[in-house]
Write an enzyme that holds these catalytic residues in place. Sequence first.
Site, PDB file in Angstrom:
ATOM      1  N   HIS A 240     -58.567 -54.068  -5.487  1.00  0.00           N
ATOM      2  CA  HIS A 240     -58.978 -54.844  -4.432  1.00  0.00           C
ATOM      3  C   HIS A 240     -60.011 -56.133  -5.011  1.00  0.00           C
ATOM      4  O   HIS A 240     -61.085 -55.189  -5.884  1.00  0.00           O
ATOM      5  CB  HIS A 240     -59.476 -54.272  -3.182  1.00  0.00           C
ATOM      6  CG  HIS A 240     -59.418 -55.336  -1.712  1.00  0.00           C
ATOM      7  ND1 HIS A 240     -58.984 -56.206  -1.686  1.00  0.00           N
ATOM      8  CD2 HIS A 240     -60.926 -55.762  -0.955  1.00  0.00           C
ATOM      9  CE1 HIS A 240     -59.479 -57.696  -0.808  1.00  0.00           C
ATOM     10  NE2 HIS A 240     -60.727 -57.065  -0.960  1.00  0.00           N
TER      11      HIS A 240
ATOM     12  N   GLU B 216     -48.253 -49.028  27.328  1.00  0.00           N
ATOM     13  CA  GLU B 216     -47.358 -50.336  27.132  1.00  0.00           C
ATOM     14  C   GLU B 216     -48.177 -51.141  26.360  1.00  0.00           C
ATOM     15  O   GLU B 216     -47.643 -51.862  25.639  1.00  0.00           O
ATOM     16  CB  GLU B 216     -47.808 -51.101  28.691  1.00  0.00           C
ATOM     17  CG  GLU B 216     -46.856 -50.219  30.039  1.00  0.00           C
ATOM     18  CD  GLU B 216     -45.114 -50.053  29.385  1.00  0.00           C
ATOM     19  OE1 GLU B 216     -45.045 -51.381  28.354  1.00  0.00           O
ATOM     20  OE2 GLU B 216     -44.740 -49.382  30.032  1.00  0.00           O
TER      21      GLU B 216
ATOM     22  N   ARG C 244     -69.335 -39.162  -7.704  1.00  0.00           N
ATOM     23  CA  ARG C 244     -70.725 -38.342  -7.632  1.00  0.00           C
ATOM     24  C   ARG C 244     -70.725 -36.950  -7.238  1.00  0.00           C
ATOM     25  O   ARG C 244     -70.150 -36.196  -6.160  1.00  0.00           O
ATOM     26  CB  ARG C 244     -71.441 -39.344  -6.438  1.00  0.00           C
ATOM     27  CG  ARG C 244     -73.641 -38.272  -5.684  1.00  0.00           C
ATOM     28  CD  ARG C 244     -74.126 -39.043  -4.799  1.00  0.00           C
ATOM     29  NE  ARG C 244     -72.774 -39.280  -3.820  1.00  0.00           N
ATOM     30  CZ  ARG C 244     -72.933 -38.887  -2.840  1.00  0.00           C
ATOM     31  NH1 ARG C 244     -73.414 -37.320  -2.563  1.00  0.00           N
ATOM     32  NH2 ARG C 244     -72.146 -39.053  -1.410  1.00  0.00           N
TER      33      ARG C 244
ATOM     34  N   SER D  19     -34.355 -54.866  23.841  1.00  0.00           N
ATOM     35  CA  SER D  19     -33.924 -55.414  25.527  1.00  0.00           C
ATOM     36  C   SER D  19     -33.906 -57.102  25.105  1.00  0.00           C
ATOM     37  O   SER D  19     -34.226 -57.459  25.039  1.00  0.00           O
ATOM     38  CB  SER D  19     -34.190 -54.860  26.625  1.00  0.00           C
ATOM     39  OG  SER D  19     -35.362 -55.278  26.795  1.00  0.00           O
TER      40      SER D  19
ATOM     41  N   ASP E  10     -65.458 -51.369  -1.433  1.00  0.00           N
ATOM     42  CA  ASP E  10     -65.991 -52.081  -1.337  1.00  0.00           C
ATOM     43  C   ASP E  10     -67.397 -53.065  -1.229  1.00  0.00           C
ATOM     44  O   ASP E  10     -68.198 -52.517  -2.120  1.00  0.00           O
ATOM     45  CB  ASP E  10     -65.618 -53.559  -0.730  1.00  0.00           C
ATOM     46  CG  ASP E  10     -63.781 -53.417  -0.923  1.00  0.00           C
ATOM     47  OD1 ASP E  10     -63.847 -53.362  -2.144  1.00  0.00           O
ATOM     48  OD2 ASP E  10     -63.551 -54.330  -0.073  1.00  0.00           O
ATOM     49  N   GLU E  11     -68.064 -52.295  -0.612  1.00  0.00           N
ATOM     50  CA  GLU E  11     -69.455 -52.936  -0.174  1.00  0.00           C
ATOM     51  C   GLU E  11     -70.229 -51.817  -1.266  1.00  0.00           C
ATOM     52  O   GLU E  11     -71.601 -51.992  -1.263  1.00  0.00           O
ATOM     53  CB  GLU E  11     -70.225 -52.223   1.207  1.00  0.00           C
ATOM     54  CG  GLU E  11     -69.853 -50.501   1.511  1.00  0.00           C
ATOM     55  CD  GLU E  11     -68.442 -50.283   2.557  1.00  0.00           C
ATOM     56  OE1 GLU E  11     -68.538 -49.486   2.574  1.00  0.00           O
ATOM     57  OE2 GLU E  11     -67.477 -50.910   1.866  1.00  0.00           O
TER      58      GLU E  11
ATOM     59  N   TYR F 298     -62.889 -40.766  -5.644  1.00  0.00           N
ATOM     60  CA  TYR F 298     -61.841 -40.416  -6.034  1.00  0.00           C
ATOM     61  C   TYR F 298     -61.596 -39.956  -4.350  1.00  0.00           C
ATOM     62  O   TYR F 298     -60.530 -38.960  -3.238  1.00  0.00           O
ATOM     63  CB  TYR F 298     -62.327 -38.534  -5.907  1.00  0.00           C
ATOM     64  CG  TYR F 298     -60.751 -38.000  -6.167  1.00  0.00           C
ATOM     65  CD1 TYR F 298     -59.934 -37.839  -7.686  1.00  0.00           C
ATOM     66  CD2 TYR F 298     -60.692 -37.388  -5.420  1.00  0.00           C
ATOM     67  CE1 TYR F 298     -58.791 -36.922  -7.766  1.00  0.00           C
ATOM     68  CE2 TYR F 298     -59.446 -35.963  -6.058  1.00  0.00           C
ATOM     69  CZ  TYR F 298     -58.370 -36.606  -6.699  1.00  0.00           C
ATOM     70  OH  TYR F 298     -57.252 -35.582  -7.472  1.00  0.00           O
TER      71      TYR F 298
END
Length: 334
Positions: free
Chosen positions: A109, A228, A49, A253, A84-85, A26
Amino acid sequence: MTAKIYYDNDADLSHLKDKTIAILGYGSQGHAQAQNLRDSGCNVIIGQREGSANYDLAVSHNFEPQPVDQAVSAADIVNILLPDEVQGDVYRAHILPHLKPGNVLMCSHGFNIHFGQVEPPSGVDTLLVAPKGPGHLVRSEYVKGGGVPCLIALGDGASDGTRQIGLAYAKGIGGTRGGVIETTIAEETETDLFGEQVVLCGGVSELVKAAFQTLVEAGYQPEMAYFECMHELKLIVDLFYEGGLSYMRYSVSNTAEYGDYTRGPRIITDDTRAAMKQILSEIQNGQFAREWILENRAGAPAFKATRRQDRELELEQVGRRLRKLMSWIDSKEV
């Protein structure tokens, strides 16, 4: 080749009628997909869990979470939305023993299916429905009446009936409002990993760090370097998101546009492109997957050490300080 894209009229929620969908995990995607499906009239149960923060979150959303084993046993459609792991170990111990012929095993995935950590038993089709956005966006867009575009892919040998279930599922979470692109589990997995490593996470992070360090080492104020090289990146990404490269170049610009054309290729060189191809090759041949799986089996020492070190970079320290001065930003700290 033009991608096949499905929309609302191509999907029928009746394919989910009388079916129980188990959402395992979840977290970011789990909470969004579960709530959207429930709001679409689907029967959803949560495998999570007890004692975890996500367990409490599911309870606060009026679900009754149950152990993964129990949720899988009660479900017709099982969507693994765990990190995933951990998926491989959880799958072998708590999911595989409870799957039944006719079940559909889903993911958002394809990493573990593509690289062999999740191998469905005979009689169980695999299906991928992957929203192309984080869970909070999947939820908020659905609530607003919109939807985040999705990918759909079938595992080897999966039936057209499973495709119809996938399209119905995508409709249930709002995906068909934005469009659902058909792909393969291999293509989704490999392009997703490549994008993360080369552009979205790895490439951008290293570019920002290197640019910041170059300015600071040249004697410029760290605060100026931060604005920047990090802060203003959002302005450019928003322009990409709204209208691609052309709109970004139209919006900045002429000086910036000329610098883009003439200096950008000096940053992304043939050596950079060769490195990108090497990274793609490591994804395709499974080298990255094996490395990540072994790293986690060892307790992820290198991963955790690098995470700690990068949180203390000067770039991060300057950013924390400056973000606190910007009242219009909902500043986040890890």
